[in-house]
Design an enzyme around this catalytic site. Structure first.
Site, mmCIF file in Angstrom:
data_model
loop_
_atom_site.group_PDB
_atom_site.id
_atom_site.type_symbol
_atom_site.label_atom_id
_atom_site.label_comp_id
_atom_site.label_asym_id
_atom_site.label_seq_id
_atom_site.Cartn_x
_atom_site.Cartn_y
_atom_site.Cartn_z
ATOM 1 N N SER A 125 69.758 84.782 64.031
ATOM 2 C CA SER A 125 69.601 83.667 64.981
ATOM 3 C C SER A 125 68.654 84.043 66.107
ATOM 4 O O SER A 125 68.591 85.206 66.527
ATOM 5 C CB SER A 125 70.978 83.333 65.564
ATOM 6 O OG SER A 125 70.847 82.511 66.701
ATOM 7 N N TYR A 150 79.673 85.783 69.281
ATOM 8 C CA TYR A 150 78.912 85.239 68.146
ATOM 9 C C TYR A 150 77.525 85.881 68.079
ATOM 10 O O TYR A 150 77.100 86.391 67.041
ATOM 11 C CB TYR A 150 78.786 83.711 68.270
ATOM 12 C CG TYR A 150 77.681 83.146 67.412
ATOM 13 C CD1 TYR A 150 77.850 83.004 66.037
ATOM 14 C CD2 TYR A 150 76.437 82.817 67.966
ATOM 15 C CE1 TYR A 150 76.816 82.529 65.244
ATOM 16 C CE2 TYR A 150 75.406 82.342 67.177
ATOM 17 C CZ TYR A 150 75.603 82.198 65.821
ATOM 18 O OH TYR A 150 74.571 81.747 65.041
ATOM 19 N N LYS A 154 75.504 88.661 65.271
ATOM 20 C CA LYS A 154 74.186 88.548 64.625
ATOM 21 C C LYS A 154 73.372 89.822 64.863
ATOM 22 O O LYS A 154 72.699 90.327 63.965
ATOM 23 C CB LYS A 154 73.441 87.314 65.133
ATOM 24 C CG LYS A 154 74.098 86.005 64.708
ATOM 25 C CD LYS A 154 74.155 85.864 63.191
ATOM 26 C CE LYS A 154 74.975 84.707 62.702
ATOM 27 N NZ LYS A 154 75.217 84.687 61.258
HETATM 28 N N1 UFG Z 1 72.926 69.854 74.503
HETATM 29 C C1 UFG Z 1 73.227 68.795 75.335
HETATM 30 N N2 UFG Z 1 74.346 68.064 75.068
HETATM 31 C C2 UFG Z 1 75.157 68.331 74.007
HETATM 32 C C3 UFG Z 1 74.830 69.407 73.148
HETATM 33 C C4 UFG Z 1 73.705 70.150 73.440
HETATM 34 O O1 UFG Z 1 72.512 68.536 76.316
HETATM 35 O O2 UFG Z 1 76.156 67.632 73.835
HETATM 36 C C5 UFG Z 1 71.708 70.644 74.785
HETATM 37 C C6 UFG Z 1 72.020 72.101 75.041
HETATM 38 O O3 UFG Z 1 72.383 72.288 76.374
HETATM 39 C C7 UFG Z 1 70.715 72.749 74.628
HETATM 40 C C8 UFG Z 1 70.196 71.846 73.509
HETATM 41 O O4 UFG Z 1 70.882 70.606 73.655
HETATM 42 O O5 UFG Z 1 69.815 72.704 75.694
HETATM 43 C C9 UFG Z 1 70.473 72.394 72.139
HETATM 44 O O6 UFG Z 1 71.842 72.711 72.062
HETATM 45 P P1 UFG Z 1 72.550 73.117 70.682
HETATM 46 O O7 UFG Z 1 73.989 73.390 70.997
HETATM 47 O O8 UFG Z 1 72.243 72.118 69.645
HETATM 48 O O9 UFG Z 1 71.787 74.420 70.289
HETATM 49 P P2 UFG Z 1 71.686 75.822 71.076
HETATM 50 O O10 UFG Z 1 70.245 76.054 71.304
HETATM 51 O O11 UFG Z 1 72.602 75.929 72.218
HETATM 52 O O12 UFG Z 1 72.333 76.703 69.958
HETATM 53 C C10 UFG Z 1 71.621 77.512 69.205
HETATM 54 C C11 UFG Z 1 72.336 77.752 67.857
HETATM 55 C C12 UFG Z 1 73.457 78.713 68.004
HETATM 56 C C13 UFG Z 1 73.079 79.868 68.875
HETATM 57 C C14 UFG Z 1 72.626 79.386 70.206
HETATM 58 C C15 UFG Z 1 72.373 80.501 71.179
HETATM 59 O O13 UFG Z 1 72.807 76.532 67.305
HETATM 60 O O14 UFG Z 1 73.807 79.170 66.722
HETATM 61 O O15 UFG Z 1 71.441 78.661 69.977
HETATM 62 O O16 UFG Z 1 72.147 79.998 72.460
HETATM 63 F F1 UFG Z 1 74.080 80.719 69.085
#
Ligand code: UFG
Length: 340
Positions: A125, A150, A154
Site C-alpha cells: 500500500s 494496518y 504492510k
Molecule cells: N474521505 C472523506 N469522507 C469519507 C471517506 C473518506 O472525506 O467518508 C476522504 C479521506 O479523508 C481521504 C479521501 O477521502 O482524504 C480518501 O479516503 P479513503 O478512506 O477512501 O482512502 P485513504 O487514502 O484514507 O486510504 C487509503 C487506503 C488504505 C490505506 C490508507 C492509508 O484505502 O488501505 O490509504 O492512509 F491504509
C-alpha cells in the site's frame, strides 16, 4: 497457462484479478475465509470470465490447512490479497491485524518453500510512504514509521518477503503498492462490497447517492491543496487487476531483475475529494448530499504516485479516467440495489 493461487480471491481486488487472470488463460485457485466477502463472488467470476475457480474456504492462519492445500495442488505462483484492511479497526484491535496479515503471510511463504513454489505477488500500500516530502512518490521515497497497525503489517510484510528472498536463491516476490483503488467492472456486475458503514470515499459516495446514507462528510477542507480537500491518486480496480497479471507473468517468465521488486500502482494524477464528488455528479447526473467535517485522524494531506517504474519496467499503465471510475462505481451500486 499457469496455476495461480489467489488468496482473498472473493474480495474486491482479488475477484477482479481472478477474472483478468482467467481471461488471460491462467487457472485460478482461490482460498478465502469469506470474513469480508461473499461466496456469490464465485458466480460473478464465473459469469464474467467463463470459468469457475477452484475454491476452498479456510483461514490462512491455520498452517495445517495451508500446507495441505499446497500439497494437493501444484501451484506455479501466489497472488496474496487476503488481509484485513480497515485502518481504524487496526488501531482498536492490533493483534487481529498482526495475526490476519502477518501470521497468514508466514504460513503461505512457509508452505511455498516446502512445496518449491517460487513466486509471490504481495498487496502492499501507498500507506508505507506516509506523507512524503516530495511528490510524486517514487519507489525510492523513504518509508516512514507506520501510522497504524494496518500500515505496519504492510511494511513488515514487505520485509518478511525480502528476508525470504535472502534465504533462498529462487524465491521471488513482487510487492505492489496500491494507491486508492476505486470503481467496478464495466459490466456493473462486480465491485466493492463493504460490510457495514464504508470507511472509504467511493463506496460512501455511491451509498449516499442511492439513499443508504444521509450525507457524505468531507473530512477537512483546510488542507494546503488547491480546493482545501485532501488529494489522492485514485486508480480503477480493473487497471490494478491487470497489473497483477503483468507481475505474475514477469515472475513466471523469469524476467525479474532481482528477487524482490516493488512497483507503485497509481495513475500519477492526484484528485481532491471535491474533484471526485464533481466527477461523480457530472457522470451520473446525481447530486450528492455532503457537508464539511473535521479532518480524519491519520489522514495525509496529499499523495500521488510516480508511475514511471511500473510503466517502463513492469510494462503496465493505468488507462481509465476518474470519470470512468466514478461512473462504473455507480453502475455497480445500482446493480446491487436492483439485485437485492
Ligand atoms: N474521505 C472523506 N469522507 C469519507 C471517506 C473518506 O472525506 O467518508 C476522504 C479521506 O479523508 C481521504 C479521501 O477521502 O482524504 C480518501 O479516503 P479513503 O478512506 O477512501 O482512502 P485513504 O487514502 O484514507 O486510504 C487509503 C487506503 C488504505 C490505506 C490508507 C492509508 O484505502 O488501505 O490509504 O492512509 F491504509
Amino acid at each position: 497457462m499457469s496455476k495461480i493461487l489467489v488468496t482473498g480471491g472473493t474480495g474486491y481486488i482479488g475477484s477482479h484479478t481472478a477474472i483478468e487472470l482467467i481471461k488471460s488463460g491462467h487457472e485460478v485457485l482461490i482460498i478465502d475465509d469469506l470474513s469480508n466477502s461473499k461466496i456469490e463472488a464465485l458466480d460473478i467470476i464465473e459469469k464474467l470470465s467463463g470459468k469457475r475457480p477452484v475454491f476452498e474456504q479456510f483461514k490462512l492462519r491455520d498452517s495445517a490447512k495451508v500446507d495441505d492445500f499446497f500439497e494437493e495442488y501444484d501451484i506455479d505462483a501466489v497472488i496474496h490479497f487476503a488481509a484485513s484492511k480497515a485502518v481504524g479497526e487496526s488501531v482498536a484491535f492490533p493483534m487481529k491485524y498482526y495475526k490476519n496479515n502477518l501470521v497468514s503471510l508466514a504460513n503461505v511463504v512457509d508452505a511455498m518453500s516446502v512445496n518449491n513454489v517460487k513466486n509471490i505477488v504481495f498487496s502492499s500500500s501507498a500507506t508505507v510512504y506516509g506523507q512524503p516530502d516530495k511528490l510524486p512518490a517514487t519507489e525510492e521515497t523513504p518509508i516512514l514509521p507506520a501510522e497504524s497497525p494496518y500500515g505496519n503489517t504492510k511494511q513488515i510484510g514487505e520485509e518478511m518477503l525480502l528476508d525470504q528472498t535472502k534465504a533462498s536463491d529462487t524465491f521471488t516476490a513482487i510487492a505492489l503498492r496500491y494507491f486508492n483503488p476505486i470503481g467496478a467492472h464495466e459490466s456493473g456486475e462486480n465491485g466493492e462490497l463493504p460490510m457495514g458503514t464504508p470507511n472509504n470515499l467511493m463506496p460512501f459516495i455511491t451509498q449516499t447517492a442511492i439513499g443508504l446514507r444521509d450525507e457524505l462528510k468531507i473530512f477537512g477542507d483546510d488542507y494546503n491543496t488547491p480546493d482545501g480537500t485532501a488529494v489522492r491518486d485514485y486508480i480503477h480496480v480493473v487497471d490494478i487487476a491487470k497489473a497483477h497479471i503483468k507481475a505474475v507473468e514477469r515472475m513466471i517468465d523469469g524476467k525479474t531483475e532481482s528477487q524482490f521488486e516493488v512497483f507503485n500502482l497509481g495513475t500519477g494524477k492526484g484528485f481532491s475529494v471535491k474533484q471526485v464528488i464533481e466527477s461523480f455528479e457530472k457522470t451520473t447526473g446525481v447530486n450528492l448530499n455532503y457537508s464539511i467535517a473535521p479532518r480524519r485522524i491519520g489522514d495525509v494531506e496529499q499523495i500521488y504516485a510516480s508511475t514511471e517504474k511500473a510503466n517502463e519496467i513492469l510494462g503496465w499503465r493505468a488507462d481509465k479516467t476518474l470519470d470512468e471510475m466514478t461512473l462504473s462505481a455507480w453502475k455497480w451500486e445500482k446493480h446491487l440495489k436492483e439485485n437485492k
